[in-house]
Motif scaffolding. Sequence first.
Motif, mmCIF file in Angstrom:
data_model
loop_
_atom_site.group_PDB
_atom_site.id
_atom_site.type_symbol
_atom_site.label_atom_id
_atom_site.label_comp_id
_atom_site.label_asym_id
_atom_site.label_seq_id
_atom_site.Cartn_x
_atom_site.Cartn_y
_atom_site.Cartn_z
ATOM 1 N N PHE A 107 0.763 -1.183 -0.054
ATOM 2 C CA PHE A 107 0.089 0.055 -0.156
ATOM 3 C C PHE A 107 0.894 1.215 -0.079
ATOM 4 O O PHE A 107 0.503 2.099 -0.841
ATOM 5 C CB PHE A 107 -0.866 0.177 1.315
ATOM 6 C CG PHE A 107 -1.734 1.456 1.308
ATOM 7 C CD1 PHE A 107 -2.799 1.386 0.786
ATOM 8 C CD2 PHE A 107 -1.457 2.200 2.217
ATOM 9 C CE1 PHE A 107 -3.693 2.590 0.848
ATOM 10 C CE2 PHE A 107 -1.936 3.595 2.193
ATOM 11 C CZ PHE A 107 -3.468 3.596 1.537
ATOM 12 N N TRP A 165 -17.132 18.325 -9.389
ATOM 13 C CA TRP A 165 -17.812 17.477 -10.279
ATOM 14 C C TRP A 165 -17.117 17.877 -11.701
ATOM 15 O O TRP A 165 -16.879 18.956 -12.170
ATOM 16 C CB TRP A 165 -19.437 18.218 -10.346
ATOM 17 C CG TRP A 165 -20.189 17.427 -11.635
ATOM 18 C CD1 TRP A 165 -19.759 16.332 -12.236
ATOM 19 C CD2 TRP A 165 -21.376 17.732 -12.045
ATOM 20 N NE1 TRP A 165 -20.868 15.953 -12.989
ATOM 21 C CE2 TRP A 165 -21.992 16.965 -12.832
ATOM 22 C CE3 TRP A 165 -22.423 18.548 -11.492
ATOM 23 C CZ2 TRP A 165 -23.293 16.859 -13.648
ATOM 24 C CZ3 TRP A 165 -23.384 18.743 -11.954
ATOM 25 C CH2 TRP A 165 -24.207 17.784 -12.996
ATOM 26 N N HIS A 166 -16.635 16.703 -12.368
ATOM 27 C CA HIS A 166 -15.847 16.833 -13.662
ATOM 28 C C HIS A 166 -16.865 17.638 -14.824
ATOM 29 O O HIS A 166 -17.858 17.009 -14.931
ATOM 30 C CB HIS A 166 -15.616 15.422 -13.809
ATOM 31 C CG HIS A 166 -14.726 15.215 -15.129
ATOM 32 N ND1 HIS A 166 -13.727 14.170 -15.496
ATOM 33 C CD2 HIS A 166 -14.453 16.115 -16.162
ATOM 34 C CE1 HIS A 166 -13.054 14.276 -16.504
ATOM 35 N NE2 HIS A 166 -13.343 15.544 -16.863
ATOM 36 N N THR A 195 2.333 1.854 -3.489
ATOM 37 C CA THR A 195 1.671 2.176 -4.448
ATOM 38 C C THR A 195 0.992 3.545 -4.317
ATOM 39 O O THR A 195 0.733 4.325 -5.163
ATOM 40 C CB THR A 195 0.378 1.145 -4.559
ATOM 41 O OG1 THR A 195 -0.141 1.324 -5.926
ATOM 42 C CG2 THR A 195 -0.843 1.342 -3.561
ATOM 43 N N TYR A 240 -14.258 8.826 -6.686
ATOM 44 C CA TYR A 240 -15.343 7.914 -6.710
ATOM 45 C C TYR A 240 -15.623 7.705 -5.382
ATOM 46 O O TYR A 240 -16.153 6.461 -5.117
ATOM 47 C CB TYR A 240 -14.908 6.740 -7.451
ATOM 48 C CG TYR A 240 -14.009 6.754 -8.572
ATOM 49 C CD1 TYR A 240 -14.403 7.685 -9.780
ATOM 50 C CD2 TYR A 240 -12.674 5.950 -8.811
ATOM 51 C CE1 TYR A 240 -13.479 7.947 -10.894
ATOM 52 C CE2 TYR A 240 -12.006 6.169 -9.759
ATOM 53 C CZ TYR A 240 -12.217 6.998 -11.128
ATOM 54 O OH TYR A 240 -11.595 7.344 -12.068
ATOM 55 N N THR A 241 -15.374 8.264 -4.268
ATOM 56 C CA THR A 241 -16.022 8.077 -2.920
ATOM 57 C C THR A 241 -15.988 9.422 -2.363
ATOM 58 O O THR A 241 -15.300 10.363 -2.443
ATOM 59 C CB THR A 241 -15.001 7.112 -2.194
ATOM 60 O OG1 THR A 241 -15.419 7.345 -0.799
ATOM 61 C CG2 THR A 241 -13.513 7.831 -2.382
ATOM 62 N N THR A 242 -17.238 9.509 -1.718
ATOM 63 C CA THR A 242 -17.502 10.706 -0.736
ATOM 64 C C THR A 242 -17.314 10.482 0.623
ATOM 65 O O THR A 242 -17.252 11.103 1.570
ATOM 66 C CB THR A 242 -19.148 11.179 -0.811
ATOM 67 O OG1 THR A 242 -19.767 9.865 -0.611
ATOM 68 C CG2 THR A 242 -19.492 11.626 -2.362
ATOM 69 N N GLU A 243 -17.038 9.078 0.953
ATOM 70 C CA GLU A 243 -16.749 8.737 2.264
ATOM 71 C C GLU A 243 -15.358 8.838 2.878
ATOM 72 O O GLU A 243 -15.182 9.160 3.927
ATOM 73 C CB GLU A 243 -17.275 7.123 2.476
ATOM 74 C CG GLU A 243 -18.749 6.895 2.234
ATOM 75 C CD GLU A 243 -18.938 6.472 0.648
ATOM 76 O OE1 GLU A 243 -18.044 6.067 0.038
ATOM 77 O OE2 GLU A 243 -19.903 7.144 -0.147
ATOM 78 N N LYS A 244 -14.560 8.304 2.107
ATOM 79 C CA LYS A 244 -13.077 8.409 2.419
ATOM 80 C C LYS A 244 -12.602 9.538 2.716
ATOM 81 O O LYS A 244 -11.915 9.880 3.806
ATOM 82 C CB LYS A 244 -12.150 7.638 1.398
ATOM 83 C CG LYS A 244 -12.314 6.206 1.403
ATOM 84 C CD LYS A 244 -11.062 5.789 0.473
ATOM 85 C CE LYS A 244 -11.000 4.160 0.304
ATOM 86 N NZ LYS A 244 -10.194 3.736 -0.730
ATOM 87 N N ALA A 299 -15.733 13.641 -8.259
ATOM 88 C CA ALA A 299 -16.688 12.935 -9.066
ATOM 89 C C ALA A 299 -16.320 13.188 -10.491
ATOM 90 O O ALA A 299 -16.671 14.188 -11.033
ATOM 91 C CB ALA A 299 -18.014 13.160 -8.637
ATOM 92 N N GLY A 300 -16.031 12.120 -11.200
ATOM 93 C CA GLY A 300 -15.515 12.405 -12.793
ATOM 94 C C GLY A 300 -14.874 11.202 -13.519
ATOM 95 O O GLY A 300 -14.843 9.968 -12.793
ATOM 96 N N ASP A 301 -14.472 11.335 -14.420
ATOM 97 C CA ASP A 301 -13.858 10.561 -15.364
ATOM 98 C C ASP A 301 -12.599 10.075 -14.967
ATOM 99 O O ASP A 301 -11.996 10.778 -13.862
ATOM 100 C CB ASP A 301 -13.921 10.569 -16.810
ATOM 101 C CG ASP A 301 -14.058 9.632 -17.951
ATOM 102 O OD1 ASP A 301 -13.593 8.621 -17.401
ATOM 103 O OD2 ASP A 301 -14.743 9.634 -18.938
ATOM 104 N N VAL A 302 -11.676 9.410 -15.578
ATOM 105 C CA VAL A 302 -10.522 8.738 -14.931
ATOM 106 C C VAL A 302 -9.572 9.779 -14.702
ATOM 107 O O VAL A 302 -8.697 9.740 -13.793
ATOM 108 C CB VAL A 302 -9.878 7.544 -15.548
ATOM 109 C CG1 VAL A 302 -10.613 6.373 -15.578
ATOM 110 C CG2 VAL A 302 -9.822 7.999 -17.182
ATOM 111 N N GLU A 333 -8.137 10.734 -10.900
ATOM 112 C CA GLU A 333 -7.373 10.125 -10.287
ATOM 113 C C GLU A 333 -5.970 10.890 -10.315
ATOM 114 O O GLU A 333 -5.334 11.136 -9.054
ATOM 115 C CB GLU A 333 -7.168 8.683 -10.856
ATOM 116 C CG GLU A 333 -8.352 7.825 -10.855
ATOM 117 C CD GLU A 333 -8.219 6.411 -11.289
ATOM 118 O OE1 GLU A 333 -7.119 5.807 -11.412
ATOM 119 O OE2 GLU A 333 -9.117 5.939 -11.773
#
Lengths: 715, 715
Positions: B422, B632-633, B425, B689-693, B667-670, B673
């Motif tokens: 971890f 938002w993308h 990466t 891709y997460t609102t929680e973390k 929140a969006g396309d790749v 990242e």
Amino acid sequence: MRDEERVARVRALLESVRAEGRTALTAPEGRVVADAYGIAVPGEELARDVDEAVAAAARLDGPVVLKIVSPDILHKTEAGGVVVGVAGADRVRAAFHEIVGNARAYDAGARIEGVLVQELLPAGQEVIVGAVTDPAFGKVVAFGLGGVLVEVLRDVTFRLAPVSADEALSMLDSIRAAQVLRGVRGRAGVDRWAVAEQIRRVSRLVADFPEIGEVDLNPVIATDRGAVAADIRIILAEQRPVPRRTYGREEILASMRRLMRPHSVAVIGASNEPGKIGHSVLRNLLDGGFAGDIHPVNPRADDILGRKAYKSVADVPGEVDVAVFAIPARFVAAALEEVGRKGIPNAVLIPSGFAETGEHALQAELVEIAERYGVRLLGPNIYGYYSTWQDLCATFCTPYDVKGPVALTSQSGGIGMAVLGFARTTRTGVSAIVGLGNKADLDEDDLLTWFGEDPHTECVAMHLEDLKDGRAFVAAAREVVPRKPVVVLKAGRTAAGARAAGSHTGALAGDDAVYDDILRQAGVIRAPGLEDLLEYARALPVLPAPQGDNVVIITGAGGSGVLLSDAVADNGLSLMEIPPDLDEALRRFIPPFGAAGNPVDITGGEPPATYEATIRLGLADPRVHALVLGYWHTIVTPPMVFAELTARVVAEFRERGVEKPVVASLAGDVEVEEACRYLFERGVVAYPYTTEKPVAVLGAKYRWARAAGLLPGGS
Amino acid sequence: MRDEERVARVRALLESVRAEGRTALTAPEGRVVADAYGIAVPGEELARDVDEAVAAAARLDGPVVLKIVSPDILHKTEAGGVVVGVAGADRVRAAFHEIVGNARAYDAGARIEGVLVQELLPAGQEVIVGAVTDPAFGKVVAFGLGGVLVEVLRDVTFRLAPVSADEALSMLDSIRAAQVLRGVRGRAGVDRWAVAEQIRRVSRLVADFPEIGEVDLNPVIATDRGAVAADIRIILAEQRPVPRRTYGREEILASMRRLMRPHSVAVIGASNEPGKIGHSVLRNLLDGGFAGDIHPVNPRADDILGRKAYKSVADVPGEVDVAVFAIPARFVAAALEEVGRKGIPNAVLIPSGFAETGEHALQAELVEIAERYGVRLLGPNIYGYYSTWQDLCATFCTPYDVKGPVALTSQSGGIGMAVLGFARTTRTGVSAIVGLGNKADLDEDDLLTWFGEDPHTECVAMHLEDLKDGRAFVAAAREVVPRKPVVVLKAGRTAAGARAAGSHTGALAGDDAVYDDILRQAGVIRAPGLEDLLEYARALPVLPAPQGDNVVIITGAGGSGVLLSDAVADNGLSLMEIPPDLDEALRRFIPPFGAAGNPVDITGGEPPATYEATIRLGLADPRVHALVLGYWHTIVTPPMVFAELTARVVAEFRERGVEKPVVASLAGDVEVEEACRYLFERGVVAYPYTTEKPVAVLGAKYRWARAAGLLPGGS
């Protein structure tokens, strides 16, 4: 009492209450309703003289409470007008005289109508039975333990009203403190049938009378010999009928089929100008490779992106299945009229500027037009939709073309973009991605009805903030769940806050508590967060359904075994007790200090053969229903070696018809990431650096299997 | 009663109980202990005749219970020997005669010693106060509500005994049903001081007497005017003193400093043969670039990997700080003797084959040798350790060289490999990774003591399955937490099952319940799973500490805003109520249909300037303490544009001395990242891709800030 008679009697009563401008029923009115619906309340009789009191007490057969009845005495206790726990004719006689005497002494001029003789309720477990009107689900019945403590802990469960006897009984097991009702510390359990019957009858009452807003039986005294409501409270609600055009299942499927598998699509507002939404939509349709007809509509162009353009959708030749709108909000209504006149069944309304910006009237106008023509609306205020198996990208977002079994919907555009990005980075195979936006018409239930029939879709995952028609959603979910898992992320769990409520039940019925119980009853898997929604969507179709409850953990790392066991318990799964013969078979492959048991700890440093032999034993034994693998990266068994052997063995058994869910947690250096991708693509749900995710997915699969009736203990 | 006198009296009593071979105290013995420790129990007196009974009742000043006292009558109630709720001299007199008469009628030959006159306890809230002996933490005091329901719901809280008055009071607020004690539905709250005093006194009792295994005051009747234990149960335990050599703080730091910053390292069992652990360890030390001396030790080689090898560690010239063992288990003891004789302070025992394989005697032998010489042992059964700032890879695993602020430890090797993968990466900067394995000697508390002092370490993250000495760990954590967050993943949460227990408290004190409460009291952040441990470890040092409770969400996607709000509530954070002036300032930048409020919904499709202006307002306003961003993308504001502007604005404010935690959900396309990586490296904790973390990390940071006393409402 016959049904009609019962209903007529209550109807008359409620009308008289309304006529008086009241919303709360009085206690005697509540008793009339209770009697009509067979809701058990304490027996009582009005005694006008002492002999009637004695006779009444004899009929009630047990200790009674005597209360003075006088319109002039409001505070009965203060007036000495109440005696509790009187048994036997002599004592009833004495008590009658005593309270009438007290009342006269208290107010010599009071009109005394008699003495109420009431059954004295025994000591017992207090429970609460109630009903409320939920904004999404309508009439909902509630059950919980009574008393302060439960009020503080909010341990209550809900069901759609009316409930069957079985559903009512299931509510007794759905509260956290369920054990209390079964009897603890040597105390007898309560009469479950009697409690369930109170629930069933209340649910029937509110189902029969939409105008009843809330009901409280609080407390119901439950003993091992019955359940009697000590108090009944009924509150009327304003009815707000929302007349909406509804569509039957076949109508829904007919239009959804044309939406998701169209032959001809028109783009209203298609444009040659890059940067415009009407340009992006047309380009995506063209680039996506959609094989049907694509018709640009734009009054100011003859040709757009090489396709002939039409001034109006009315000019488009032949039948059109879908009209995608890419024009400003103020022009939508007029264009929708043309769509309706042409008989196009689906309008995909990308534009924003409607209810979400406060333009409710503009949105209502669209609904009115659509209902008039029978046009179904998707949106407005959406990114559009993808139907990958048709190579259809009717959206202004980036194209997506990895075909697969997952249908995803989102109410919000932002979440839709997250869906797209996640799918792309994980190469999740998708059957559809659909934006729902303002949901002026098409709602989750319509989509779910379609995805249930769509042969390409094996799993449905939906992000939603509310349900326009919770009951239609539940009906659709119940129909689909036996065949396909439905995963829901319900946003806005914690936002609501308390609603104004006139009853205890109302105060307990927070929006989310109701959603949670009723979605579970519908067999839906509720994702706790966005990441879970996406991971479940990606992983559930990969796993076969489990055939039984016995989960076995096989791990090379004892430390992972402990964490995987935690996760198994957290997800409500059961570690199998390894039978002696299987234990013996496993022990032949693992070092003497390894632990057979469960987790099966093959210990670190074992060669590939040990992983393979133990995995084979797990797959081959019909008593084992699911495997959780814990891999530990070593030089002896590198990640890709583990991945290859596991995929090979799983495939081999699958060819022989043995299909069991296998999930894996890979602990190791970065090579485990590639190993996880390899395994995922071959039917083993594998994650690096986490013991929680693989087991959470397995847990979700089990929840679905139970809801689908594939396992004992299903709903 | 003076302390010595109190202790002497109880000591004598317990010795007499032991002498009789009993472990459970009788009720009168329990009362003696209660009196000695001022634990409130109902007043009672033995009356030998009716006049004494009347006098006793008068002294007890309220209704009383009378009970026959006879060694020949076991079932008092059956014999008619109990009368409850007697008030007034006449009634006491009558009741005395009645029960003595009943007793004689029941058994004419019974010896009657008199009648016990007991204070009748009022109705009140039942609570339970108790104490147990926990395997990790020793004497622990417990508090919960009494009654069946709480037994079912297991709503109990624990503290290390003895507790101060303040700690005892805090327990009343630590149960889920805390509100009940404060009074609900118009009922008065309980006398909190009286309840706390019962807790404090029980905790004192068990702290004074290690031989007391369990105590139960069950129930304690708490009213608004006091708290009295209706029953006291005391059970003795076998004492199992484990004599262990202990080291003081300075001794620990001295050896840990030499372990983590050595000048000279010997590798016992260094080898030229690739594939051998002794080869991998030496190679990693050399390749890692360790600047100190590295001495291979091997009796059968003169030269290993180009370094001079020694026959024995005794032959190595000069002082050696660390001896790394890479030899089979059976040779370890002899080599350890040599290490001890040479005065090497640290032995890193990589070999397995000790307690984990059942070889307890072999491990005990190492401990004996180590204690004799004062050598500290790391392991056995570990992968070794990394001290990155020293370029030290004393492990057979792959090297790791990204220097940074996080110290990670793991009890299990598998988890250690997951830590490594971890970290690699995610490019997490690490100060140390340490394997603890069997923990024959060095334990989490030793490491924590060191990491607290280590200037390179800003956050400590530990995976553990048990604590050898829970109290030492708590002491170390309390010392470190005010300066650095300590994150713990406690594995084996659900494995334990119920322990055999002779008391109610014992039955309620599941291992994990005790760990959970006491780790929280120690200010430790408990990670619910492995992934959380790793993410918290990576992200906590990135964020500055919040200065107050006001969290503001700024989002381009309404849908993310709703989910982020859910996450904020789930993590116990508070959305700020936006003051009117700030609201007005925000509204100047967002569309009229956007929502100011909180979440601040700037709406989709806004340009970079809108994000920037609103983020600036949040950072500039001193009333705002933390920002949660929902991106938002869109084409208008692509991911990297958002990332760049956010990082730039945050850096600009940081330069001005304004440091607030900022987290983001993309929140969006790749492409999001890459944007997340960019933000993370620049001090904004961002996830795709997460609102929680992101909110979970912020929540962990807040929990630490509270525990560290940096915020109001800290522990």
